[in-house]
Enzyme design. Structure first.
Site, PDB file in Angstrom:
ATOM      1  N   GLY A  74       0.805  -1.219   0.000  1.00  0.00           N
ATOM      2  CA  GLY A  74       0.000   0.000   0.000  1.00  0.00           C
ATOM      3  C   GLY A  74       0.838   1.270   0.000  1.00  0.00           C
ATOM      4  O   GLY A  74       1.834   1.370   0.719  1.00  0.00           O
ATOM      5  N   GLY A  93     -14.042  -3.903   9.481  1.00  0.00           N
ATOM      6  CA  GLY A  93     -14.892  -5.034   9.147  1.00  0.00           C
ATOM      7  C   GLY A  93     -15.376  -5.719  10.411  1.00  0.00           C
ATOM      8  O   GLY A  93     -14.700  -5.706  11.443  1.00  0.00           O
ATOM      9  N   ASN A 108      36.712  20.861  13.842  1.00  0.00           N
ATOM     10  CA  ASN A 108      36.989  19.546  13.281  1.00  0.00           C
ATOM     11  C   ASN A 108      36.746  19.456  11.778  1.00  0.00           C
ATOM     12  O   ASN A 108      37.077  18.452  11.158  1.00  0.00           O
ATOM     13  CB  ASN A 108      36.137  18.478  13.990  1.00  0.00           C
ATOM     14  N   LYS A 167      29.966  15.292  19.412  1.00  0.00           N
ATOM     15  CA  LYS A 167      29.746  14.480  18.214  1.00  0.00           C
ATOM     16  C   LYS A 167      30.984  13.619  17.979  1.00  0.00           C
ATOM     17  O   LYS A 167      32.095  14.129  17.908  1.00  0.00           O
ATOM     18  CB  LYS A 167      29.483  15.379  17.004  1.00  0.00           C
ATOM     19  N   ALA A 210      34.460  26.624  29.684  1.00  0.00           N
ATOM     20  CA  ALA A 210      33.260  27.145  29.036  1.00  0.00           C
ATOM     21  C   ALA A 210      33.596  27.813  27.706  1.00  0.00           C
ATOM     22  O   ALA A 210      34.597  28.513  27.571  1.00  0.00           O
ATOM     23  CB  ALA A 210      32.564  28.136  29.955  1.00  0.00           C
ATOM     24  N   ARG A 262      -3.665   8.260   2.228  1.00  0.00           N
ATOM     25  CA  ARG A 262      -4.115   9.135   3.319  1.00  0.00           C
ATOM     26  C   ARG A 262      -2.954   9.713   4.107  1.00  0.00           C
ATOM     27  O   ARG A 262      -3.116  10.711   4.818  1.00  0.00           O
ATOM     28  CB  ARG A 262      -5.057   8.355   4.250  1.00  0.00           C
TER      29      ARG A 262
END
Length: 441
Positions: free
Chosen positions: A13, A135, A363, A328, A357, A17
């Protein structure tokens, strides 16, 4: 005769919708395509999986590999789709499943299999709060199923039946093939209904049903229903997490992925989003408003609040990632700290090192990624910029505001900033000039 049990998943399918360029089966739930949930469950129960897809669904075929796919070249209904999948099978049992029923559990699937053993056919039913256009399952006085009537073909009395068809069913492969060969195009949709095999099976022997819950069996055919399924999945994942010994301070505000691995005594504060590929080990704490994906947090580590961990990151034992810090592809060593306003990408941070800080690793040069290595017990001064590739050896320091472009030897203090010059009275004069300009408009 083979005793193989095969799950035939109907996934052809397009899901009009959904209003999407992607097949319905690929819509995401719990941070992975819907069909992946069903395949993962089926693998725990059956011997083989066959997925029925539509034409030009190469992306879906790659996703479900190495499981066999067959193409339903014409979309002539669920009966035709099931026949397409069953045509490549010779013997054994088959469970017909739908890709848009992603929350089906292994226990219910096993119950469906077991109930078929003494019957020609077994199917799944439910009693939803709003039966809507499902159904209806019509039963006889003995409780056996006589037939299923689709909503569009049902009479007013039949629409009042509360027991609804959930779609999934189980029978012998050869019996399925015989029934499917006999079904006709005699319905409002002008399609071959899979549900028509129920009446044919009832003529041959007994047909039974297993009743499940709406939370598990409700189909997903629209964005709104996808959102409802997400809510049900999240409630399931949160409940499982707490049963395993995880503290969710405000469960309803925490988003988990279906592959999240959680150990006991993990604490997750409110408004945390956990994406794919996250492992949280015993005793770590994820503080409020943090976002994690593709990372591992080791015992005793603390992340957040307002932190972001991205793919390839490992926060080792008793490390601390503070507010507005992003990591990361970074290894933050035991006891390492990055407490405030910092970006560390493609980096190795040794045990006990402190990142001041506002410090960042540069990188990316616009083409390639480069690595920053910081040794153990280093102190990186606030607002340091480390231009990779660069290495800072054990117990070294960088002065606040430095731009580090060369390696720093062990124990050294690196200054990488311009010399400060003070000009007497110049500040006061400049401020007075600026105020005058402001007053003049």
């Amino acid at each position: 005769m083979s005793s193989t049990t095969t799950a035939v998943i109907l996934a052809a399918g397009m899901g009009t919708r959904m209003k999407s360029r992607h097949p319905k089966a690929m819509q995401r739930l719990g941070n992975q395509p819907m069909i992946c949930h069903l395949i993962k469950t089926a693998q725990r129960v059956v011997d083989r999986i066959v997925v029925v897809i539509g034409p030009d669904m190469d992306e879906l075929a790659r996703l479900v590999a190495p499981h066999k796919t067959v193409i339903q070249t014409e979309r002539l209904g669920t009966g035709h789709a099931a026949k397409t999948g069953l045509d490549i099978l010779d013997a054994g049992k088959a469970i017909i499943l739908y890709a848009d029923n992603p929350l089906l559990t292994a226990s219910t699937m096993r119950e469906l299999l077991a109930s078929q053993s003494d019957n020609e056919l077994s199917l799944l039913g439910m009693k939803p709060r709003d039966p809507g256009q499902y159904g209806r399952i019509v039963t006889g006085d003995n409780g056996h199923v006589k037939r299923i009537v689709e909503y569009k073909d049902a009479s007013e009395d039949e629409r009042k039946i509360s027991l609804c068809n959930a779609g999934m069913m189980c029978a012998d492969v050869q019996h399925f093939k015989k029934w499917l060969a006999d079904i006709k195009l005699n319905n409002a949709q002008n399609e071959y209904y899979l549900t028509d095999v129920v009446a044919l099976a009832a003529q041959q022997g007994s047909v039974t049903y297993v009743e499940g819950t709406e939370d598990e069996l409700a189909g997903v055919n629209s964005r709104a229903e996808l959102a409802q399924a997400e809510l049900r999945l999240q409630q399931r994942l949160r409940r499982q997490a707490m049963e395993q010994g995880v503290t969710l301070v405000d469960p309803s505000s925490i988003f988990l992925s279906s592959d999240t691995i959680l150990a006991q005594d993990v604490i997750i504060e409110p408004n945390v989003f956990i994406g794919p590929g996250v492992v949280l080990e015993e005793g770590c704490t994820i503080r409020a408003f943090s976002h994690l994906e593709g990372c591992t947090v080791k015992p005793g580590a603390m992340v957040g609040p307002y932190a972001r961990l991205r793919h390839g990151t490992v926060c080792h034992e008793n490390s601390h990632v503070g507010n507005f810090v992003e990591l990361k592809n970074t290894n933050l060593g035991k006891g390492g700290k990055a407490n405030h306003l910092t970006y560390l990408g493609d980096s190795e941070i040794g045990a006990g090192s402190n990142i001041g800080a506002g410090s960042i690793t540069c990188n990316y040069d616009g083409v390639f990624k480069h690595k920053t290595v910081i040794g153990e017990r280093c102190f990186i001064g606030s607002n340091s910029v480390m231009v990779a590739p660069v290495k800072i050896d054990d117990e070294a320091m960088t002065a606040a505001g430095s731009v580090i472009t060369n390696d720093v030897p062990s124990g050294a203090l690196a200054f990488g900033r311009a010399r400060q010059t003070n000009k007497d009275g110049k500040g006061r004069t400049l401020q007075e000039t600026l105020r005058q300009k402001k007053e003049q408009g």
